[in-house]
Design a protein around this motif. Structure first.
Motif, PDB file in Angstrom:
ATOM      1  N   MET A  24     102.024  14.101 -11.924  1.00 33.95           N
ATOM      2  CA  MET A  24     102.011  15.397 -12.622  1.00 33.95           C
ATOM      3  C   MET A  24     101.038  16.359 -11.937  1.00 33.95           C
ATOM      4  O   MET A  24      99.947  15.954 -11.507  1.00 33.95           O
ATOM      5  N   PRO A  25     101.411  17.633 -11.816  1.00 36.77           N
ATOM      6  CA  PRO A  25     100.537  18.602 -11.154  1.00 36.77           C
ATOM      7  C   PRO A  25      99.188  18.722 -11.859  1.00 36.77           C
ATOM      8  O   PRO A  25      99.102  18.617 -13.087  1.00 36.77           O
ATOM      9  N   VAL A  26      98.138  18.926 -11.078  1.00 37.05           N
ATOM     10  CA  VAL A  26      96.811  19.181 -11.634  1.00 37.05           C
ATOM     11  C   VAL A  26      96.372  20.572 -11.198  1.00 37.05           C
ATOM     12  O   VAL A  26      96.659  20.996 -10.085  1.00 37.05           O
ATOM     13  N   TYR A  27      95.690  21.267 -12.079  1.00 32.52           N
ATOM     14  CA  TYR A  27      95.200  22.614 -11.765  1.00 32.52           C
ATOM     15  C   TYR A  27      94.025  22.929 -12.672  1.00 32.52           C
ATOM     16  O   TYR A  27      93.881  22.365 -13.759  1.00 32.52           O
ATOM     17  N   ILE A  28      93.172  23.808 -12.191  1.00 32.98           N
ATOM     18  CA  ILE A  28      92.000  24.252 -12.951  1.00 32.98           C
ATOM     19  C   ILE A  28      92.074  25.768 -13.061  1.00 32.98           C
ATOM     20  O   ILE A  28      92.116  26.475 -12.043  1.00 32.98           O
ATOM     21  N   LEU A  29      92.110  26.272 -14.273  1.00 31.76           N
ATOM     22  CA  LEU A  29      92.233  27.709 -14.499  1.00 31.76           C
ATOM     23  C   LEU A  29      90.863  28.381 -14.486  1.00 31.76           C
ATOM     24  O   LEU A  29      89.835  27.735 -14.709  1.00 31.76           O
ATOM     25  N   PRO A  30      90.830  29.682 -14.212  1.00 31.50           N
ATOM     26  CA  PRO A  30      89.558  30.408 -14.230  1.00 31.50           C
ATOM     27  C   PRO A  30      88.834  30.241 -15.560  1.00 31.50           C
ATOM     28  O   PRO A  30      89.467  30.216 -16.625  1.00 31.50           O
ATOM     29  N   ASP A  31      87.524  30.101 -15.497  1.00 34.11           N
ATOM     30  CA  ASP A  31      86.639  29.981 -16.662  1.00 34.11           C
ATOM     31  C   ASP A  31      86.661  28.605 -17.310  1.00 34.11           C
ATOM     32  O   ASP A  31      85.849  28.321 -18.188  1.00 34.11           O
ATOM     33  N   GLU A  32      87.563  27.720 -16.933  1.00 30.25           N
ATOM     34  CA  GLU A  32      87.604  26.395 -17.554  1.00 30.25           C
ATOM     35  C   GLU A  32      86.396  25.563 -17.150  1.00 30.25           C
ATOM     36  O   GLU A  32      85.997  25.537 -15.981  1.00 30.25           O
ATOM     37  N   LEU A  33      85.836  24.868 -18.132  1.00 35.50           N
ATOM     38  CA  LEU A  33      84.751  23.922 -17.888  1.00 35.50           C
ATOM     39  C   LEU A  33      85.186  22.487 -18.211  1.00 35.50           C
ATOM     40  O   LEU A  33      84.689  21.541 -17.615  1.00 35.50           O
ATOM     41  N   ILE A  34      86.076  22.336 -19.174  1.00 32.09           N
ATOM     42  CA  ILE A  34      86.710  21.064 -19.495  1.00 32.09           C
ATOM     43  C   ILE A  34      88.129  21.133 -18.949  1.00 32.09           C
ATOM     44  O   ILE A  34      88.879  22.050 -19.290  1.00 32.09           O
ATOM     45  N   VAL A  35      88.494  20.183 -18.105  1.00 31.37           N
ATOM     46  CA  VAL A  35      89.768  20.292 -17.389  1.00 31.37           C
ATOM     47  C   VAL A  35      90.722  19.185 -17.805  1.00 31.37           C
ATOM     48  O   VAL A  35      90.335  18.180 -18.395  1.00 31.37           O
ATOM     49  N   GLY A  36      91.977  19.388 -17.445  1.00 32.86           N
ATOM     50  CA  GLY A  36      93.018  18.419 -17.763  1.00 32.86           C
ATOM     51  C   GLY A  36      94.252  19.144 -18.257  1.00 32.86           C
ATOM     52  O   GLY A  36      94.236  19.700 -19.362  1.00 32.86           O
ATOM     53  N   ALA A  37      95.300  19.157 -17.462  1.00 31.71           N
ATOM     54  CA  ALA A  37      96.510  19.900 -17.816  1.00 31.71           C
ATOM     55  C   ALA A  37      97.507  18.980 -18.502  1.00 31.71           C
ATOM     56  O   ALA A  37      97.922  17.969 -17.933  1.00 31.71           O
ATOM     57  N   PRO A  38      97.927  19.300 -19.723  1.00 33.61           N
ATOM     58  CA  PRO A  38      98.901  18.470 -20.439  1.00 33.61           C
ATOM     59  C   PRO A  38     100.352  18.783 -20.082  1.00 33.61           C
ATOM     60  O   PRO A  38     101.272  18.170 -20.618  1.00 33.61           O
TER      61      PRO A  38
END
Length: 300
Positions: free
Chosen positions: A54-68
């Motif tokens: 599954m693709p992983v990505y980190i959005l701007p301003d995120e500090l807790i990560v993990g894409a569902p």
């Protein structure tokens, strides 16, 4: 409310979400790949494939990560409840969801190739031969109204299944509540060690010993895949930090990387690590966001 929270809130998408078939594809291909192995092992390896692909990505301003889901604020189409067809795909678009034609074409190809067997498909084996049950489910009392039984139809008796945001192999909803305290305070590496220890002590003297052995191995596969999933985010954060020009965001990305290198593999040492571990466990356990998180006030 801090400026960061305001920015994050302003970017939330509450309508017009993207619907993807990526998770459905991974599940179908994995179940075909491991066909013939014990069901528990297939389930474990399918979960591992999901966490690895599954693709992983980190959005701007995120500090807790993990894409569902494979797209930000998106949904994954799930056929474990019911099988989707073109009519239901159009109904999604009519309701305002973004479900591109190319995604629908992928869905139809997967339906044709893998012929997914859903919960409703199994239920129909009991319902269809019983007139009282058959009449009952068509009234609408059992979720959506069921259509008349047509053995020649592959469309199914209930329109569609579900779209949800989560990496678990569903359906799940509120049918479970895991012990979040265990991964937060123990870590998955220790749980893998315990499973391996139990596996070595398994004597295979009784009828259930084989299932226990498969269970221990499946347990280890899923836990290691969860650690790998977090490591993917750690690597991504480090790569993003190298390119980041804002010193504050660079620092945050490096902290994200450090956290994901730590949890869920090892016990959390800080509240932030505990929150990150909780979020990873939450999105991996269920295919949708209605799974309870238990007594947060106690284990945190």
């Amino acid at each position: 409310m801090t400026d960061r929270v305001k920015r994050l809130k302003s970017k939330m998408i509450t309508k017009g979400q993207y619907v993807s078939v990526e998770k459905f594809r991974i599940m179908c291909e994995s179940e075909k790949k491991y066909h013939g192995e014990p069901n528990m092992m297939i389930r474990a390896k399918t979960m591992a494939e999901t966490l690895h692909q599954m693709p992983v990505y980190i959005l701007p301003d995120e500090l807790i990560v993990g894409a569902p889901a494979s797209h930000p604020w998106g949904y994954e189409l799930d056929t474990t409840l019911g099988v989707w067809d073109s009519d239901e795909a159009q109904a999604l678009r009519d309701d305002g969801y973004i479900f591109p034609k190319e995604e629908e074409e992928k869905m139809l190809r997967l339906n044709e190739e893998f012929e997914p067997f859903s919960m409703y498909s199994g239920a129909n084996l009991i319902v269809a031969p019983n007139k009282k049950l058959d009449d009952f489910v068509q009234t609408g009392m059992c979720l959506a109204p069921w259509k008349p039984n047509d053995p020649s139809s592959r469309k199914g008796r209930v329109g569609g299944g579900l779209i949800a945001s989560g990496l678990g192999l569903g359906p799940g909803w509120t049918l479970l509540c895991i012990d979040y305290e265990l991964p937060i305070y123990t870590g998955f590496e220790e749980l893998i060690r315990r499973a391996d220890e139990c596996q070595q002590k398994n004597t295979y003297y009784d009828p259930k010993s084989f299932d226990r052995g498969i269970g221990y191995e499946s347990f280890k596969i899923v836990l290691q895949a969860a650690i790998d999933f977090a490591e993917r985010y750690a690597v991504l954060a480090e790569e993003m930090a190298e390119k980041e020009t804002d010193p504050q965001r660079k620092k945050e990305l490096l902290e994200i990387a450090e956290t994901c290198h730590r949890v869920p593999a090892k016990p959390a040492r800080t509240f932030r690590e505990a929150m990150q571990c909780l979020w990873f466990c939450f999105i991996m356990m269920s295919p949708c966001a209605t799974t309870p998180i238990g007594r947060f006030d106690q284990y945190m």
